[in-house]
Design a protein around this motif. Structure first.
Motif, mmCIF file in Angstrom:
data_model
loop_
_atom_site.group_PDB
_atom_site.id
_atom_site.type_symbol
_atom_site.label_atom_id
_atom_site.label_comp_id
_atom_site.label_asym_id
_atom_site.label_seq_id
_atom_site.Cartn_x
_atom_site.Cartn_y
_atom_site.Cartn_z
ATOM 1 N N PHE A 240 0.937 -1.129 0.053
ATOM 2 C CA PHE A 240 -0.114 -0.012 0.186
ATOM 3 C C PHE A 240 0.836 1.163 0.040
ATOM 4 N N LYS A 241 0.099 2.470 -0.133
ATOM 5 C CA LYS A 241 0.838 3.534 -0.525
ATOM 6 C C LYS A 241 0.327 4.427 0.545
ATOM 7 N N PRO A 242 0.730 4.964 1.493
ATOM 8 C CA PRO A 242 0.051 6.212 2.231
ATOM 9 C C PRO A 242 0.109 7.267 1.414
ATOM 10 N N ASN A 243 -1.166 8.060 1.628
ATOM 11 C CA ASN A 243 -1.375 9.416 0.809
ATOM 12 C C ASN A 243 -0.619 10.391 1.734
ATOM 13 N N THR A 244 0.550 10.714 1.507
ATOM 14 C CA THR A 244 1.335 11.637 2.335
ATOM 15 C C THR A 244 2.329 12.330 1.562
ATOM 16 N N SER A 245 2.020 12.363 0.092
ATOM 17 C CA SER A 245 2.911 13.004 -0.839
ATOM 18 C C SER A 245 3.065 14.612 -0.550
ATOM 19 N N TYR A 246 1.948 15.259 0.044
ATOM 20 C CA TYR A 246 1.968 16.528 0.513
ATOM 21 C C TYR A 246 2.803 16.902 1.860
ATOM 22 N N LEU A 247 3.142 15.842 2.287
ATOM 23 C CA LEU A 247 3.757 15.886 3.537
ATOM 24 C C LEU A 247 5.423 15.756 3.733
ATOM 25 N N GLN A 248 5.778 15.420 2.532
ATOM 26 C CA GLN A 248 7.348 15.120 2.175
ATOM 27 C C GLN A 248 8.133 16.163 2.685
ATOM 28 N N GLY A 249 8.968 15.926 3.526
ATOM 29 C CA GLY A 249 10.036 17.012 3.901
ATOM 30 C C GLY A 249 9.362 18.056 5.141
ATOM 31 N N ILE A 250 8.192 17.906 5.677
ATOM 32 C CA ILE A 250 7.306 18.538 6.536
ATOM 33 C C ILE A 250 7.382 17.759 7.782
ATOM 34 N N LEU A 251 6.981 16.387 7.605
ATOM 35 C CA LEU A 251 6.753 15.677 8.952
ATOM 36 C C LEU A 251 7.586 14.387 8.829
ATOM 37 N N ASP A 252 8.032 14.024 9.875
ATOM 38 C CA ASP A 252 8.829 12.519 9.702
ATOM 39 C C ASP A 252 7.634 11.433 9.558
ATOM 40 N N LEU A 253 8.290 10.737 8.285
ATOM 41 C CA LEU A 253 7.606 9.540 7.670
ATOM 42 C C LEU A 253 8.681 8.509 7.752
ATOM 43 N N ASP A 254 7.963 7.209 7.646
ATOM 44 C CA ASP A 254 8.743 6.134 7.762
ATOM 45 C C ASP A 254 9.140 5.671 6.298
ATOM 46 N N GLY A 255 9.864 4.639 6.103
ATOM 47 C CA GLY A 255 10.488 4.330 4.808
ATOM 48 C C GLY A 255 9.410 4.262 3.742
ATOM 49 N N LYS A 256 8.063 3.816 4.269
ATOM 50 C CA LYS A 256 6.968 3.474 3.140
ATOM 51 C C LYS A 256 6.178 4.849 3.126
ATOM 52 N N GLY A 257 6.392 5.979 3.907
ATOM 53 C CA GLY A 257 5.682 7.126 3.554
ATOM 54 C C GLY A 257 4.454 7.227 4.679
ATOM 55 N N SER A 258 4.730 6.369 5.616
ATOM 56 C CA SER A 258 3.538 6.454 6.903
ATOM 57 C C SER A 258 4.129 7.470 7.759
ATOM 58 N N VAL A 259 3.019 8.248 8.459
ATOM 59 C CA VAL A 259 3.374 9.200 9.435
ATOM 60 C C VAL A 259 3.902 8.468 10.952
ATOM 61 N N ILE A 260 4.925 9.056 11.237
ATOM 62 C CA ILE A 260 5.338 8.395 12.325
ATOM 63 C C ILE A 260 4.621 9.266 13.693
ATOM 64 N N VAL A 261 4.048 8.553 14.475
ATOM 65 C CA VAL A 261 3.658 9.033 15.885
ATOM 66 C C VAL A 261 4.232 8.934 17.054
ATOM 67 N N ASP A 262 3.898 9.666 18.096
ATOM 68 C CA ASP A 262 4.729 9.158 19.465
ATOM 69 C C ASP A 262 4.453 7.983 19.941
ATOM 70 N N ALA A 263 5.578 7.383 20.635
ATOM 71 C CA ALA A 263 5.476 5.735 21.242
ATOM 72 C C ALA A 263 4.421 6.046 22.485
ATOM 73 N N GLY A 264 3.967 7.157 22.809
ATOM 74 C CA GLY A 264 3.174 7.419 23.893
ATOM 75 C C GLY A 264 1.781 7.049 23.530
ATOM 76 N N GLY A 265 1.334 6.852 22.260
ATOM 77 C CA GLY A 265 0.173 6.685 21.686
ATOM 78 C C GLY A 265 -1.067 7.824 21.510
ATOM 79 N N MET A 266 -0.381 9.018 21.734
ATOM 80 C CA MET A 266 -1.330 10.116 21.578
ATOM 81 C C MET A 266 -1.525 10.765 20.319
ATOM 82 N N MET A 267 -1.119 9.933 19.343
ATOM 83 C CA MET A 267 -0.965 10.343 17.905
ATOM 84 C C MET A 267 -0.485 11.712 17.482
ATOM 85 N N LYS A 268 0.513 11.929 18.179
ATOM 86 C CA LYS A 268 1.521 13.383 18.048
ATOM 87 C C LYS A 268 2.542 12.866 16.801
ATOM 88 N N THR A 269 2.579 13.876 15.931
ATOM 89 C CA THR A 269 3.365 13.714 14.870
ATOM 90 C C THR A 269 4.746 14.370 15.309
#
Ligand SMILES: Cc1cc2nc3c(=O)[nH]c(=O)nc-3n(C[C@H](O)[C@H](O)[C@H](O)COP(=O)(O)OP(=O)(O)OC[C@H]3O[C@@H](n4cnc5c(N)ncnc54)[C@H](O)[C@@H]3O)c2cc1C
Length: 309
Positions: A240-269
């Protein structure tokens, strides 16, 4: 606040985005949800959702999406049709650009989901929902006693194939290479399963049938020879391909392009005030119930962020 300024922008109107909207609007936040196509997201593509709690007989994906939208509308959600194609930062504001103009807010929830990789072969689109599926957890129980094929060789494909053996009599894994990419443990389990066999070095070149899928046409990539394989279901698991092309270079994304969120589970980027929910986030289990859970957490995190509570 100018007319394009809101307290919260939600990008994507699938289960994650709509749930965030219910919580945010009910909590009194001035929110806009931006959706590029039909509100409801991926779930509107499926006939029957049997694993979302509260609907013991199951519910069509379309109906479930409509109920979610109706619930958000009840609390005054504003929905804008348009594709977000740019995301910028201006001090504490986030600027989201659509063909209709720029929206600005201090908080954003990214809920833009992902696109499933398609085989792009004749018959795939025509038989979607009539034998072609992209989700074994969702559709496997409809195939009791059947012969199935799973296309792919990674962890997802092998997990799906093993899962499908609970229902199917036989599952053939079609893989374009002569060895799997999946982890060793999964490979061992699949190889030890009597119901699973492998068709190596092969790709699906067509999905065939009359009303529903009846067979797939396979081509051996080494010899070029073609053959038909009987199957009443084709499960495509080639990624699958995450719909994140508009976020490239703005947020931390993983190798597939999924948005990385905090380990605490609060959905913070990685950016303060920006949260992510649902299939778009790293390690999502890609289910409606999970997207709804993420959407809830993301909206409550936004309330805390904005009100400083
Ligand atoms: C065929 C099929 C059957 C399924 N069956 C089930 C099932 O039975 N049970 C189950 O639990 N799960 C099922 N799923 C999985 C489920 O649909 C997803 O887990 C769920 O929809 C994820 O919700 P989401 O809100 O995170 O993302 P999505 O539903 O993908 O929604 C994201 C939305 O964002 C929009 N968007 C994307 N990019 C932009 C942009 N740049 N600007 C504006 N909008 C944008 C998209 O158009 C989309 O509407 C199924 C999936 C498929 C494909």
């Amino acid at each position: 606040m100018n007319n394009m300024e809101r307290e919260l922008i939600i990008i994507g109107g699938g289960p994650a985005g709509l749930t965030s909207a219910v919580y945010a609007c009910r909590g009194g936040l001035n929110a806009v949800l931006i959706e590029k196509s039909s509100v409801g997201g991926l779930i509107i593509k499926t006939d029957l959702v049997e694993n979302y709690p509260g609907f013991p007989e199951g519910i069509s994906g379309f109906d479930l999406a409509q109920l979610m939208e109706k619930q958000a509308a009840r609390y005054g959600l504003e929905i804008v049709q348009g594709e977000v194609f740019e995301f910028k930062i201006d001090g504490q504001y986030k600027i989201v650009t659509t063909p209709q103009g720029e929206y600005r807010a201090k908080a954003v929830i990214i809920a833009s989901g992902s696109e499933l990789m398609r085989l792009n072969v004749p018959g795939e689109k025509e038989f979607m929902g009539r034998g072609v599926s992209y989700c074994a957890t969702c559709d496997g129980p409809f195939f009791r006693g059947s012969k199935l094929v799973v296309v792919g060789g990674g962890d997802v494909a092998i997990t799906e194939a093993i899962f499908l053996t609970q229902f199917a009599d036989k599952v053939s894994i079609i893989h374009r290479r002569d060895q799997l990419r999946a982890g060793k443990l999964l490979q061992d389990r699949a190889m030890a399963n009597d119901k699973i066999d492998f068709v190596w070095d092969s790709v699906v070149v067509a999905v065939e049938g009359k009303e529903r899928v009846e067979s797939v046409r396979l081509r051996n990539v080494k010899t070029g020879s073609e053959a038909d394989l009987d199957a009443s279901g084709v499960f495509v698991a080639i990624g699958f391909k995450p719909n994140t092309s508009y976020l490239q270079g703005i947020l931390d994304l993983d190798g597939k392009g999924s948005v990385i969120v905090d380990a605490g589970g609060m959905m913070k980027t990685s950016l303060p005030g920006v949260f992510a929910a649902g299939d778009v986030r790293h390690n999502s289990v890609r289910q409606v119930a999970a997207a709804v859970g993420d959407g809830t957490v993301a909206a409550l995190s936004v309330e805390r962020f904005i009100r400083g509570s």
